[in-house]
Design a protein around this motif. Structure first.
Motif, PDB file in Angstrom:
ATOM      1  N   ARG A 153       0.843  -1.193   0.000  1.00  0.00           N
ATOM      2  CA  ARG A 153       0.000   0.000   0.000  1.00  0.00           C
ATOM      3  C   ARG A 153       0.880   1.246   0.000  1.00  0.00           C
ATOM      4  O   ARG A 153       2.020   1.223   0.488  1.00  0.00           O
ATOM      5  N   SER A 154       0.305   2.338  -0.465  1.00  0.00           N
ATOM      6  CA  SER A 154       1.018   3.617  -0.493  1.00  0.00           C
ATOM      7  C   SER A 154       0.942   4.275   0.878  1.00  0.00           C
ATOM      8  O   SER A 154       0.098   3.931   1.717  1.00  0.00           O
ATOM      9  N   VAL A 155       1.803   5.283   1.055  1.00  0.00           N
ATOM     10  CA  VAL A 155       1.835   6.001   2.325  1.00  0.00           C
ATOM     11  C   VAL A 155       0.489   6.648   2.601  1.00  0.00           C
ATOM     12  O   VAL A 155      -0.047   6.566   3.711  1.00  0.00           O
ATOM     13  N   GLY A 156      -0.070   7.281   1.583  1.00  0.00           N
ATOM     14  CA  GLY A 156      -1.327   7.984   1.781  1.00  0.00           C
ATOM     15  C   GLY A 156      -2.455   7.052   2.189  1.00  0.00           C
ATOM     16  O   GLY A 156      -3.241   7.347   3.092  1.00  0.00           O
ATOM     17  N   VAL A 157      -2.549   5.908   1.517  1.00  0.00           N
ATOM     18  CA  VAL A 157      -3.602   4.943   1.842  1.00  0.00           C
ATOM     19  C   VAL A 157      -3.393   4.367   3.236  1.00  0.00           C
ATOM     20  O   VAL A 157      -4.339   4.205   4.006  1.00  0.00           O
ATOM     21  N   LEU A 158      -2.155   4.086   3.570  1.00  0.00           N
ATOM     22  CA  LEU A 158      -1.863   3.550   4.908  1.00  0.00           C
ATOM     23  C   LEU A 158      -2.266   4.546   5.985  1.00  0.00           C
ATOM     24  O   LEU A 158      -2.831   4.162   7.024  1.00  0.00           O
ATOM     25  N   ALA A 159      -1.984   5.828   5.738  1.00  0.00           N
ATOM     26  CA  ALA A 159      -2.354   6.858   6.710  1.00  0.00           C
ATOM     27  C   ALA A 159      -3.866   6.918   6.893  1.00  0.00           C
ATOM     28  O   ALA A 159      -4.371   7.041   8.011  1.00  0.00           O
ATOM     29  N   GLN A 160      -4.599   6.809   5.776  1.00  0.00           N
ATOM     30  CA  GLN A 160      -6.059   6.837   5.875  1.00  0.00           C
ATOM     31  C   GLN A 160      -6.593   5.634   6.654  1.00  0.00           C
ATOM     32  O   GLN A 160      -7.423   5.776   7.557  1.00  0.00           O
ATOM     33  N   LEU A 161      -6.105   4.431   6.325  1.00  0.00           N
ATOM     34  CA  LEU A 161      -6.604   3.213   6.963  1.00  0.00           C
ATOM     35  C   LEU A 161      -6.229   3.151   8.447  1.00  0.00           C
ATOM     36  O   LEU A 161      -6.982   2.610   9.262  1.00  0.00           O
ATOM     37  N   ALA A 162      -5.068   3.700   8.769  1.00  0.00           N
ATOM     38  CA  ALA A 162      -4.623   3.692  10.161  1.00  0.00           C
ATOM     39  C   ALA A 162      -5.172   4.876  10.939  1.00  0.00           C
ATOM     40  O   ALA A 162      -4.926   4.980  12.151  1.00  0.00           O
ATOM     41  N   GLU A 163      -5.876   5.770  10.228  1.00  0.00           N
ATOM     42  CA  GLU A 163      -6.445   6.979  10.838  1.00  0.00           C
ATOM     43  C   GLU A 163      -5.348   7.777  11.544  1.00  0.00           C
ATOM     44  O   GLU A 163      -5.470   8.161  12.709  1.00  0.00           O
ATOM     45  N   ALA A 164      -4.274   8.030  10.789  1.00  0.00           N
ATOM     46  CA  ALA A 164      -3.131   8.773  11.321  1.00  0.00           C
ATOM     47  C   ALA A 164      -2.727   9.843  10.330  1.00  0.00           C
ATOM     48  O   ALA A 164      -3.114   9.825   9.152  1.00  0.00           O
ATOM     49  N   ARG A 165      -1.914  10.800  10.794  1.00  0.00           N
ATOM     50  CA  ARG A 165      -1.404  11.847   9.902  1.00  0.00           C
ATOM     51  C   ARG A 165      -0.322  11.246   9.013  1.00  0.00           C
ATOM     52  O   ARG A 165       0.432  10.372   9.438  1.00  0.00           O
ATOM     53  N   GLN A 166      -0.249  11.755   7.777  1.00  0.00           N
ATOM     54  CA  GLN A 166       0.700  11.187   6.821  1.00  0.00           C
ATOM     55  C   GLN A 166       2.152  11.376   7.244  1.00  0.00           C
ATOM     56  O   GLN A 166       2.952  10.439   7.090  1.00  0.00           O
ATOM     57  N   PRO A 167       2.569  12.538   7.800  1.00  0.00           N
ATOM     58  CA  PRO A 167       3.971  12.667   8.227  1.00  0.00           C
ATOM     59  C   PRO A 167       4.354  11.644   9.305  1.00  0.00           C
ATOM     60  O   PRO A 167       5.461  11.076   9.283  1.00  0.00           O
ATOM     61  N   GLN A 168       3.429  11.386  10.241  1.00  0.00           N
ATOM     62  CA  GLN A 168       3.700  10.389  11.276  1.00  0.00           C
ATOM     63  C   GLN A 168       3.802   8.992  10.667  1.00  0.00           C
ATOM     64  O   GLN A 168       4.679   8.201  11.033  1.00  0.00           O
ATOM     65  N   THR A 169       2.902   8.719   9.725  1.00  0.00           N
ATOM     66  CA  THR A 169       2.917   7.417   9.066  1.00  0.00           C
ATOM     67  C   THR A 169       4.227   7.212   8.311  1.00  0.00           C
ATOM     68  O   THR A 169       4.813   6.116   8.341  1.00  0.00           O
ATOM     69  N   THR A 170       4.698   8.256   7.629  1.00  0.00           N
ATOM     70  CA  THR A 170       5.965   8.179   6.893  1.00  0.00           C
ATOM     71  C   THR A 170       7.120   7.847   7.843  1.00  0.00           C
ATOM     72  O   THR A 170       7.966   6.991   7.536  1.00  0.00           O
ATOM     73  N   LYS A 171       7.161   8.499   9.016  1.00  0.00           N
ATOM     74  CA  LYS A 171       8.229   8.235   9.983  1.00  0.00           C
ATOM     75  C   LYS A 171       8.184   6.794  10.484  1.00  0.00           C
ATOM     76  O   LYS A 171       9.214   6.127  10.623  1.00  0.00           O
ATOM     77  N   HIS A 172       6.988   6.297  10.758  1.00  0.00           N
ATOM     78  CA  HIS A 172       6.854   4.917  11.222  1.00  0.00           C
ATOM     79  C   HIS A 172       7.318   3.934  10.148  1.00  0.00           C
ATOM     80  O   HIS A 172       8.010   2.943  10.445  1.00  0.00           O
ATOM     81  N   LEU A 173       6.948   4.208   8.906  1.00  0.00           N
ATOM     82  CA  LEU A 173       7.352   3.327   7.810  1.00  0.00           C
ATOM     83  C   LEU A 173       8.868   3.354   7.600  1.00  0.00           C
ATOM     84  O   LEU A 173       9.486   2.317   7.299  1.00  0.00           O
ATOM     85  N   GLN A 174       9.463   4.512   7.762  1.00  0.00           N
ATOM     86  CA  GLN A 174      10.923   4.599   7.645  1.00  0.00           C
ATOM     87  C   GLN A 174      11.616   3.788   8.728  1.00  0.00           C
ATOM     88  O   GLN A 174      12.641   3.142   8.482  1.00  0.00           O
ATOM     89  N   THR A 175      11.056   3.827   9.948  1.00  0.00           N
ATOM     90  CA  THR A 175      11.620   3.027  11.042  1.00  0.00           C
ATOM     91  C   THR A 175      11.508   1.542  10.720  1.00  0.00           C
ATOM     92  O   THR A 175      12.461   0.777  10.930  1.00  0.00           O
ATOM     93  N   LEU A 176      10.360   1.129  10.201  1.00  0.00           N
ATOM     94  CA  LEU A 176      10.169  -0.276   9.843  1.00  0.00           C
ATOM     95  C   LEU A 176      11.106  -0.691   8.711  1.00  0.00           C
ATOM     96  O   LEU A 176      11.623  -1.817   8.692  1.00  0.00           O
ATOM     97  N   GLU A 177      11.346   0.216   7.787  1.00  0.00           N
ATOM     98  CA  GLU A 177      12.231  -0.101   6.664  1.00  0.00           C
ATOM     99  C   GLU A 177      13.677  -0.229   7.133  1.00  0.00           C
ATOM    100  O   GLU A 177      14.412  -1.121   6.687  1.00  0.00           O
ATOM    101  N   ARG A 178      14.114   0.661   8.035  1.00  0.00           N
ATOM    102  CA  ARG A 178      15.480   0.553   8.564  1.00  0.00           C
ATOM    103  C   ARG A 178      15.668  -0.761   9.328  1.00  0.00           C
ATOM    104  O   ARG A 178      16.770  -1.315   9.349  1.00  0.00           O
ATOM    105  N   ALA A 179      14.598  -1.245   9.930  1.00  0.00           N
ATOM    106  CA  ALA A 179      14.681  -2.503  10.680  1.00  0.00           C
ATOM    107  C   ALA A 179      14.568  -3.722   9.773  1.00  0.00           C
ATOM    108  O   ALA A 179      14.705  -4.857  10.234  1.00  0.00           O
ATOM    109  N   GLY A 180      14.327  -3.486   8.474  1.00  0.00           N
ATOM    110  CA  GLY A 180      14.240  -4.596   7.527  1.00  0.00           C
ATOM    111  C   GLY A 180      12.899  -5.279   7.489  1.00  0.00           C
ATOM    112  O   GLY A 180      12.763  -6.346   6.889  1.00  0.00           O
ATOM    113  N   VAL A 181      11.899  -4.673   8.117  1.00  0.00           N
ATOM    114  CA  VAL A 181      10.581  -5.295   8.176  1.00  0.00           C
ATOM    115  C   VAL A 181       9.769  -5.009   6.901  1.00  0.00           C
ATOM    116  O   VAL A 181       8.964  -5.833   6.470  1.00  0.00           O
TER     117      VAL A 181
END
Length: 277
Positions: free
Chosen positions: A25-53
């Motif tokens: 899924r895209s960042v925007g769609v993930l933010a909508q489904l998670a009911e979160a702000r897109q900048p926060q969602t982007t930061k969380h996804l970056q953390t998950l990516e650095r961890a290899g998840v």
């Protein structure tokens, strides 16, 4: 592994992982489904990516994220192995669970002073050594220290004066408390009451409560009987002066003292094996 666990521990990031497990899924769609702000969602996804998840790829104007399944399977396998180690038959966790059941039962029974008076525990061990050799392990401080506490504990102070009226002091700590910075696991003090070398030993000792008073008094008798294979050791431990606060101590007698005697048997067997080589 640590970064992966830390990344997954956050509830918001775990929600994103659940969504990505369904499909990329895209960042925007993930933010909508998670009911979160897109900048926060982007930061969380970056953390998950650095961890290899997760992994990501830019597609036109969007950045699309996908779940990496292999790292999760490796993490799941590692967690499963930890659980299997903890649950192994006869392991430390099994002993912990048995002790917890006994503690709960004894706490319910400890409703008044003297609640456990007269209770007795009996242990018998067949030891592959002559009575005079076994006697040394019961009375000499350096040999006593090798077995007088279970495997998960270590003797930190020991006094045993093998004569009527002699002092008995046993203090012990966690076996991994190498520098003594943790609290003392237990301490008991008492006196020797009977000594017949190679035949009979008796003493009474009392575990101390945190504020220094005694929890109960244990009267312990060792009887040594020669056999064709070595020595039969019979131990009887009888309780008097039990207080309500003694429940946790008394709950550990059967398991803990039994483990100590098993340790004595193993120590003597190892010594006998070395002596015959």
């Amino acid at each position: 592994m640590d970064a992966r666990i830390a990344a997954l521990a956050d509830p918001a990031r775990w929600r994103l992982v659940e969504l990505l497990a369904e499909r990329p899924r895209s960042v925007g769609v993930l933010a909508q489904l998670a009911e979160a702000r897109q900048p926060q969602t982007t930061k969380h996804l970056q953390t998950l990516e650095r961890a290899g998840v997760v992994t990501s790829e830019r597609t036109g104007q969007r950045r699309v994220y996908a779940l990496q399944s292999d790292p999760l399977r490796r993490l799941a396998a590692a967690l499963s192995q930890l659980a299997d180690t903890a649950d192994q038959v006869g392991g430390a966790r099994e002993s912990f669970d048995r002790h917890r059941v006994t503690v709960n039962a004894e706490r319910l029974a400890a409703d008044e002073t003297g609640w456990a008076d007269g209770r007795a525990f009996r242990f018998v061990r067949s030891l592959p050594a002559a009575a005079d050799q076994v006697w040394r392990y019961l009375t000499e401080v350096d040999l006593l220290a090798q077995w007088w506490v279970p495997e998960d504990l270590r003797v930190s102070e020991l006094v045993f004066e093998a004569r009527p009226g002699g002092r008995v002091v046993l203090e012990y700590r966690d076996v991994e408390d190498s520098d003594g910075s943790d609290v003392v696991a237990g301490r008991s003090e008492g006196v020797v009451t009977d000594v017949r070398a190679g035949e009979h030993l008796a003493y009474r000792n009392s575990p101390l409560l945190p504020h220094g008073s005694t929890a109960f008094t244990a009267h312990t008798d060792y009887a040594l009987r020669p056999t064709d294979a070595g020595t039969e050791l019979e131990v009887e431990l009888r309780i008097t002066d039990s207080t309500i606060q003694s429940a946790d101590f008394i709950a550990g007698i059967e398991l803990g003292f039994g483990q100590s005697l098993d340790k004595l048997a193993a120590t003597i067997a190892a010594h006998t094996t070395r002596s015959t080589k």
